[in-house]
Enzyme design. Structure first.
Site, mmCIF file in Angstrom:
data_model
loop_
_atom_site.group_PDB
_atom_site.id
_atom_site.type_symbol
_atom_site.label_atom_id
_atom_site.label_comp_id
_atom_site.label_asym_id
_atom_site.label_seq_id
_atom_site.Cartn_x
_atom_site.Cartn_y
_atom_site.Cartn_z
ATOM 1 N N ASP A 94 0.849 -1.190 0.000
ATOM 2 C CA ASP A 94 0.000 0.000 0.000
ATOM 3 C C ASP A 94 0.888 1.244 0.000
ATOM 4 O O ASP A 94 1.609 1.492 0.960
ATOM 5 C CB ASP A 94 -0.881 -0.035 1.259
ATOM 6 C CG ASP A 94 -1.751 1.213 1.387
ATOM 7 O OD1 ASP A 94 -1.941 1.926 0.375
ATOM 8 O OD2 ASP A 94 -2.240 1.471 2.498
ATOM 9 N N ASP A 96 0.557 5.153 -0.196
ATOM 10 C CA ASP A 96 -0.403 6.243 -0.119
ATOM 11 C C ASP A 96 0.327 7.559 -0.392
ATOM 12 O O ASP A 96 1.289 7.874 0.302
ATOM 13 C CB ASP A 96 -0.994 6.253 1.302
ATOM 14 C CG ASP A 96 -2.367 6.876 1.326
ATOM 15 O OD1 ASP A 96 -2.617 7.771 0.483
ATOM 16 O OD2 ASP A 96 -3.178 6.482 2.170
ATOM 17 N N ASP A 266 3.044 1.256 3.558
ATOM 18 C CA ASP A 266 2.417 1.037 4.856
ATOM 19 C C ASP A 266 2.621 -0.422 5.264
ATOM 20 O O ASP A 266 1.943 -1.323 4.771
ATOM 21 C CB ASP A 266 0.925 1.374 4.758
ATOM 22 C CG ASP A 266 0.253 1.311 6.118
ATOM 23 O OD1 ASP A 266 0.826 0.689 7.041
ATOM 24 O OD2 ASP A 266 -0.836 1.874 6.265
#
Ligand SMILES: [Zn+2]
Length: 324
Positions: A94, A96, A266
Site C-alpha cells: 500500500d 499512499d 504502509d
C-alpha cells in the site's frame, strides 16, 4: 481532493454509475470467500463480518446503503462472516501519496496532488519490478486507491505465507538494499539505483543533517554534479561510493535511504492478513474519486480517469472548486 461526496451523490453513484463489471476478476472469482466491510457514515468500516454470496447481492446492498466506503478482505475464508477457515491471503503493498516521506510537491501532510500521486505510482511500479525480477511473481494487480496505489499479488506461492514471511519480503522490497552483495563490492541492484535517482534530488540539507551525514558528504549530495557522480558510482560498486562520501557518509546515507524507502509503504497492510481494503470499483467518498483497477498503469492518470460522473456534473454546474 474534489471534496467530500454528499449522501445524495453516493446514492446516485451506486444506482446510476456503478456496475458489477467494475469488480476485478481476481475478486469476483473469490467474492463469496471474502469478508466485506462497510463504512456507512464516514466513521470507518465498522460494519464488518459480512459475506456476499454473489455480485448481484453486493449490488443490492450498495444500492440500498449507498455507503461512504466499501471494503473487502485480502484473505479468503471458508466462513468469511465469522473470519474462520482461513484459506490464504493476497500479498499487498500500500503506497499512499499522502504519507510519502519525501515528495516533489508542496502538499501538506495529508494532502495529495498530481505530482505526489505520480510519485506514488512510480514507487509502486518499482516494487512490482522487484517482485517480478527477484521473486518471479506474475499475478500483480494495480489498484488506484483514491489517494495512492495498492499492489495486490495473487500468485499461488504467496497466498499461504504467514505474517513473518510477508514482513521479510517487505524488508527486501522496501529497503531495496542487498547487504551481502554490496559488502562484496558489487554494484547496487538496478531497482535500487533507479530509486536513488528519484530520491537523491529530494534530500534536503536538513534531512541529511538530521541523519548525521557528515558535512563533506552533505556538500557532495546537495550539488547536482555530486549527485550525478554518486549515481554513476552506484553502478561501479561500493568502493567508488566510499571514495566520494567516505565510510561514515556512505553508511549514514544508506541508513537514511533505507528508512525513507521503508516509510513509502504502509507495513501494517502487508503484514496483517486480517486487513480489509477498499473495494476496486467503489467510491472514496472523502475525496470523491473512484477506487479502481488500473489496467495500463504507465499511462494511468487518476485526475482524469478516476473521476466519477457526479464530480464532472458539479463542475458544469459551477459548484465545483478544484483544490489542487
Ligand atoms: Zn502533492
Amino acid at each position: 481532493m474534489f471534496g467530500e461526496a454528499s449522501p445524495e451523490e453516493r446514492r446516485r453513484f451506486y444506482t446510476e454509475e456503478w456496475r458489477p463489471s467494475e469488480v476485478p476478476e481476481f475478486i469476483l472469482r473469490t467474492l463469496s470467500q471474502r469478508e466485506f466491510g462497510f463504512d456507512r457514515t464516514g466513521g470507518g468500516p465498522s460494519d464488518r463480518y459480512n459475506r456476499m454470496a454473489s455480485v448481484e447481492q453486493l449490488q443490492g446492498v450498495l444500492r440500498r446503503l449507498a455507503p461512504y466506503g466499501v471494503y473487502s478482505s485480502v484473505s479468503l475464508y471458508s466462513v468469511p462472516e465469522r473470519r474462520e477457515g482461513w484459506l490464504g491471503a493476497e500479498l499487498v503493498f500500500d503506497v499512499d501519496a499522502k504519507d510519502l516521506p519525501v515528495r516533489g510537491c508542496s502538499c501538506a501532510r495529508g494532502e495529495v496532488c498530481g505530482t505526489c500521486l505520480e510519485e506514488a505510482k512510480q514507487h509502486v511500479l518499482g516494487i512490482a519490478e522487484v517482485l517480478r525480477d527477484d521473486f518471479a511473481l506474475e499475478e500483480m494487480h494495480f489498484v488506484y486507491s483514491g489517494r495512492g496505489y495498492h499492489l495486490r499479488v495473487t500468485d499461488r506461492e504467496v497466498m499461504e505465507l504467514g505474517s513473518r514471511e510477508r514482513a521479510e519480503i517487505l524488508d527486501y522490497v522496501a529497503a531495496g538494499v542487498v547487504p551481502e552483495l554490496t559488502e562484496l563490492g558489487f554494484g547496487y541492484p538496478a531497482h535500487f539505483r533507479r530509486r536513488m535517482r528519484l530520491l537523491l534530488p529530494r534530500l534536503s540539507e536538513e534531512m541529511l543533517r538530521d541523519a548525521k551525514v557528515p558535512k563533506r558528504a552533505r556538500e557532495v549530495l546537495l550539488s547536482r554534479e555530486g549527485r550525478e557522480r554518486v549515481l554513476r558510482g552506484l553502478k561501479g560498486g561500493t568502493g567508488v561510493l566510499t571514495e566520494m562520501l567516505k565510510k561514515r557518509g556512505t553508511e549514514r546515507l544508506m541508513e537514511l535511504v533505507r528508512r525513507i524507502n521503508a516509510e513509502m509503504v504502509d507495513a501494517k497492510v502487508t503484514v496483517d492478513v486480517k486487513r480489509i481494503l477498499r473495494l476496486p470499483g467503489s467510491l472514496h467518498s472523502k475525496v470523491s474519486m473512484k477506487c479502481m483497477l488500473v489496467r495500463k498503469i504507465e499511462s494511468f492518470d487518476p485526475l482524469s480517469q478516476a473521476v466519477p460522473r457526479f464530480v464532472s456534473e458539479r463542475e458544469s454546474k459551477g459548484i465545483y472548486k478544484q483544490e489542487i
